[in-house]
Design a protein around this motif. Sequence first.
Motif: not given
Length: 125
Positions: A11-13, A53-54, A56-61
């Motif tokens: 996950t990146t900003r 913030g964008n 993809i589902d499913p994702k980490a908690h």
Amino acid sequence: MISHIDHLVITTRSINPCIEFYSPVLGMKVETFGEGRKALIFGQQKINVHEYGNEIDPKAHRPVPGSLDICLISVKPLDAVKATLQQNSINIELGPIKRTGARGAIESLYVRDPDLNLIEISCYV
């Protein structure tokens, strides 16, 4: 039952600085797939890149930038890795230092990516 890791998600900003670190600096190939999603290909694995913030589902908690701590095995000698990092103004936080990898003794350098994830780059000794 499990033979290997196929892919993981980072996950990146910001997608572009992330890609700029992993592709030109670490030599990973950039793949665009699906509806414009990005992945970083290396060996027989890949890292899917999700923007904070964008995701993809499913994702980490709780997917957040800077939470990854990963060890990557280099095909180049550690001296060459160090030179490449220095040429790209990447600060080496620690190393070279001896550690233990999944298959035995390794020598490692530790750096941070643009999201401050801890990236250990290693060679088996």
